[in-house]
Design an enzyme around this catalytic site. Structure first.
Site: not given
Length: 207
Positions: A24-25, A46, A48, A136, A138, A140
């Site tokens: 998890d970033i 997501g 973001d 990008s 998923g 995108y």
């Protein structure tokens, strides 16, 4: 004023250390995490949305200030800008806008620019450790295997901007002698949400 071409040279010994992991970033205690943002910078789904939620409301406030001042039309695809990380364990968030295949943005150079420009901005800030998501992939429309190849090649091909060039982020701090703080980006982690993404990045790193 005409801008000089950005000359590049390494500012640390050896290549950047790269690794990929399921993570998890928002939990990583690195200097800078990269947000797969949309051009509005006002949050989304997501990664973001997760970053905005974990950073707290002050991140959105700073993004709104950027929109009112330096980015009235939003952040262009392939570019990057930094904010504070607020309640996150990281020090900074570097926001970049990935290309959206569903909108006809299919040039891998745009995707590579997300990684290179994010490193430029992180380096200007003095970050030595940086974490990226699979930008990008998923929502995108980009295949995660292609994202992995482009990401790894872009990071491997990146080197720190020359100390006397203009900073990638105009708000980036500098030391009194005009140099950027810190030794430069030395380690990059790809923080991935699924086993498939991890396998793709591991394969790209093994090439």
């Amino acid at each position: 004023r005409r801008q000089r071409p950005r000359c590049r040279r390494d500012r640390h010994d050896g290549a950047i250390a790269l690794d990929a992991r399921l993570a998890d970033i928002t939990t990583l205690a690195v200097d800078a995490i990269v947000n797969a943002a949309n051009s509005s910078l006002l949050g989304g789904g997501g990664v973001d949305g997760a970053i905005h939620a974990a950073a707290g409301p002050r991140l959105l406030e700073e993004c709104r200030r950027l929109r009112r001042s330096t980015l009235p039309d939003g952040l262009p695809v392939g570019d990057a800008v930094a904010t504070d990380a607020y309640d996150l364990p990281a020090r900074w968030v570097v926001h970049t806008v990935g290309p959206n295949r569903y909108r006809g943005e299919t040039d891998p150079a745009l995707l590579a620019s997300c990684f290179a420009r994010s490193l430029d901005v992180a380096d200007d800030l003095g970050a030595t450790t940086v974490a990226f998501p699979a930008i990008s992939a998923g929502a995108y429309g980009w295949d995660v295997e292609e994202v992995a190849r482009v990401a790894v090649d872009a990071v491997r091909g990146w080197s720190a901007p020359d100390l006397f060039d203009e900073p990638a982020d105009p708000a980036a701090a500098r030391d009194r002698d005009g140099s950027r703080p810190g030794p430069g980006v030395a380690a990059v982690t790809f923080a991935l949400a699924t086993p498939r993404a991890l396998a793709a990045f591991q394969a790209a790193l093994a090439r």
